[in-house]
Design an enzyme around this catalytic site. Structure first.
Site, PDB file in Angstrom:
ATOM      1  N   HIS A 151      29.782 -24.571  12.030  1.00 40.99           N
ATOM      2  CA  HIS A 151      29.189 -24.329  13.360  1.00 40.99           C
ATOM      3  C   HIS A 151      29.217 -22.836  13.712  1.00 40.99           C
ATOM      4  O   HIS A 151      29.209 -22.488  14.889  1.00 40.99           O
ATOM      5  CB  HIS A 151      29.921 -25.111  14.461  1.00 40.99           C
ATOM      6  CG  HIS A 151      30.203 -26.546  14.124  1.00 40.99           C
ATOM      7  ND1 HIS A 151      29.381 -27.583  14.509  1.00 40.99           N
ATOM      8  CD2 HIS A 151      31.203 -27.123  13.397  1.00 40.99           C
ATOM      9  CE1 HIS A 151      29.876 -28.724  14.066  1.00 40.99           C
ATOM     10  NE2 HIS A 151      30.977 -28.481  13.374  1.00 40.99           N
TER      11      HIS A 151
ATOM     12  N   SER B 188      15.349   2.999  13.639  1.00 38.21           N
ATOM     13  CA  SER B 188      14.539   2.706  14.817  1.00 38.21           C
ATOM     14  C   SER B 188      13.881   3.987  15.270  1.00 38.21           C
ATOM     15  O   SER B 188      14.471   5.065  15.183  1.00 38.21           O
ATOM     16  CB  SER B 188      15.431   2.155  15.924  1.00 38.21           C
ATOM     17  OG  SER B 188      14.816   2.345  17.186  1.00 38.21           O
TER      18      SER B 188
ATOM     19  N   LYS C  67      20.412   3.314  15.016  1.00 40.27           N
ATOM     20  CA  LYS C  67      20.136   2.010  14.417  1.00 40.27           C
ATOM     21  C   LYS C  67      19.984   2.059  12.898  1.00 40.27           C
ATOM     22  O   LYS C  67      19.479   3.009  12.324  1.00 40.27           O
ATOM     23  CB  LYS C  67      18.846   1.407  14.998  1.00 40.27           C
ATOM     24  CG  LYS C  67      18.953   0.924  16.423  1.00 40.27           C
ATOM     25  CD  LYS C  67      19.910  -0.245  16.607  1.00 40.27           C
ATOM     26  CE  LYS C  67      19.348  -1.568  16.134  1.00 40.27           C
ATOM     27  NZ  LYS C  67      18.272  -2.085  16.965  1.00 40.27           N
TER      28      LYS C  67
ATOM     29  N   GLU D 260      15.562  -9.641   7.164  1.00 35.89           N
ATOM     30  CA  GLU D 260      14.784 -10.330   8.201  1.00 35.89           C
ATOM     31  C   GLU D 260      13.465 -10.833   7.625  1.00 35.89           C
ATOM     32  O   GLU D 260      13.011 -11.938   7.937  1.00 35.89           O
ATOM     33  CB  GLU D 260      14.514  -9.387   9.371  1.00 35.89           C
ATOM     34  CG  GLU D 260      15.782  -8.994  10.126  1.00 35.89           C
ATOM     35  CD  GLU D 260      15.529  -7.791  11.018  1.00 35.89           C
ATOM     36  OE1 GLU D 260      14.954  -7.965  12.095  1.00 35.89           O
ATOM     37  OE2 GLU D 260      15.892  -6.663  10.622  1.00 35.89           O
TER      38      GLU D 260
END
Ligand code: ARG
Length: 469
Positions: free
Chosen positions: A167, A288, A294, A301
């Site tokens: 979980h 970024s 970043k 992704e």
């Protein structure tokens, strides 16, 4: 002024237009042509034609001279396509007619004899099987490469603890190597699904002709063998009209992509600042344009996201095929793009995954520091009560729950409770219990077959490396 439709002035198709007075409308041509995408099949188409011509020559339907002209003509066409000088013509619809028309341009009459005892229906079924088979071989090798990268990581980190989750909540400590090997197992089954698909796919439709077979005395065993198939297909209707091999391939691809998406998701989580379990280098991250600090795991992704198009490809083909009456229908021309797209997406995802696994720097100290958090050794405590005090597991579970509640209320770990605290809940507890409350003791104790004990993991990693390296 007469309104003459543009197609009335066009010539009819050279390959099949004997009974047609005019050419197709522009819209008809657009919707009908597949050359924009099926040109990818050119190698397979030429291979199939060469095998067919050799067979026709053997049974006397082509003279040796014609066969020679066809073979050299096809070789020349292959060179033209390779060199980028081949003029693909949308009016010729597809790769089969483009190559055949060019062959006749190059060698004359003999080129027109090649289509004896075959149809585009068995031709495309053969080409497509050959293409999917090549894709399977390439992808299987790539899966093996990705497994190797994971197994190498596993060998390096066989004894490095990390929190194991259920979980996404801390459950029990595992080792990072064990986690890597979980994906090796998944990828091995992905490879197995491809191997199964290949076995069933490997029968040759060539010679099934349009749908009924042919009256010519062809040798289908000869063409099947020449093209590396195990056998010719046994039913001509089935051979030209099923695409289950492509659906199986896409099912395997969808499952494989889902597996990669799970690792990708974990990589994204592990890279995030609150976790920082791993770091990816400049090679597999992007910055970024507004936030200078970043470092984004875009490759992970995108691997996660590619699952959408691969699964979409499977659904698309299933729905194209649903309810189609036998035998061939033009609907089936829509079989190729989903397969091409999914194969490319899967290949790229595998390359990116293997790249990230090789590139990552795990922060083993940090992983270790969280491995015991969230009372991750509570099960070890309960198991000790069962093993040493012979408590029934349910009672041990209850005692442990009370100790966890006590530790939680005080904001300490289980190992930080005193012996007296423990004995207040279960008087039989001795100081020996502390020996099982460390992360190292916890993972070392999981020696059941397939468990996370470092010795197990090292053994499994070595077994995989021996197979893969
Ligand atoms: N381009 C077609 C396809 O991909 C080839 C088969 C055409 N057959 C036909 N009977 N029109 O399906």
């Amino acid at each position: 002024m007469t309104d003459t439709p543009e197609h009335a002035n066009k010539p009819a198709n050279m390959q099949w237009g004997g009974r047609f007075a005019g050419g197709p409308s522009a819209i008809m041509q657009d919707i009908n042509a597949s050359i924009g995408f099926d040109r990818k099949l050119w190698r397979q188409d030429i291979r199939g034609s060469r095998a067919h011509a050799a067979m026709l020559a053997k049974i006397g339907l082509l003279t040796p001279e014609d066969e020679h002209a066809i073979t050299t003509g096809l070789e020349g066409i292959a060179q033209e396509i390779e060199a980028g000088t081949f003029a693909f013509d949308v009016a010729l619809e597809d790769i089969h007619m483009n190559i055949e028309a060019r062959l006749t341009d190059r060698i004359g009459e003999a080129g027109k004899r090649l289509h004896t005892a075959r149809s585009r229906n068995d031709q495309v079924a053969t080409d497509f099987r050959l293409w999917v088979r090549d894709a399977i071989d390439g992808l299987s090798a790539q899966i093996s490469g990705t497994m190797l990268a994971l197994a190498q990581r596993a060998a390096l980190h066989a004894a490095d603890p990390m929190p194991g989750f259920t979980h996404l909540q801390t459950a029990q400590p595992v080792t990072f190597g064990h986690h890597m090997l979980a994906y090796v197992e998944m990828l091995d089954r992905d490879r197995g699904r491809l191997a199964d698909c290949r076995r069933r796919l490997n029968a040759c439709p060539l010679g099934s002709a349009a749908l009924a077979g042919t009256s010519f005395p062809i040798d289908r065993h000869m063409t099947a063998a020449a093209l590396g198939f195990d056998r010719p297909t046994a039913n001509s209707l089935d051979a030209v009209s099923d695409r289950d091999f492509a659906m199986e391939f896409l099912s395997a691809a969808a499952i494989g992509a889902v597996h990669l998406s799970r690792l990708a998701e974990e990589i994204v989580i592990w890279c995030s600042a609150p976790y920082r379990f791993i770091r990816l280098s400049d090679a597999f991250t992007t910055g970024s344009s507004i936030m200078p600090q970043k470092r984004n795991p875009d490759a992970a992704e995108l691997v996660r996201a590619k699952t959408g198009r691969v699964t979409g490809a499977l659904v698309a083909l299933l729905i194209v095929m649903k309810g189609l009456p036998l035998a061939y229908a033009k609907d089936m021309q829509e079989d190729k793009e989903p397969v091409f797209d999914a194969a490319e997406a899967w290949a790229l995802s595998l390359a990116a995954t293997a790249g990230m696994v090789r590139d990552m720097t795990p922060d083993t100290v940090r992983m270790r520091s969280f491995a015991g958090s969230g009372f991750a050794t509570a099960t070890d405590l309960a198991d000790w009560l069962v093993r040493v005090l012979r408590l029934p597991f349910r009672s041990a579970h209850h005692v442990t729950g009370r100790l966890v509640a006590m530790a939680e209320a005080r904001g300490v770990d289980l190992a930080e409770l005193s012996l007296a605290d423990m004995q207040g809940v279960e008087q039989g507890i001795t100081a020996d219990i502390f020996s099982v409350l460390t992360v190292e003791a916890s993972v070392a104790s999981r020696t059941s077959y397939g468990g996370t004990a470092p010795a197990n993991v090292a053994e499994q990693a070595a077994r995989w490396l021996a197979v893969l390296a």
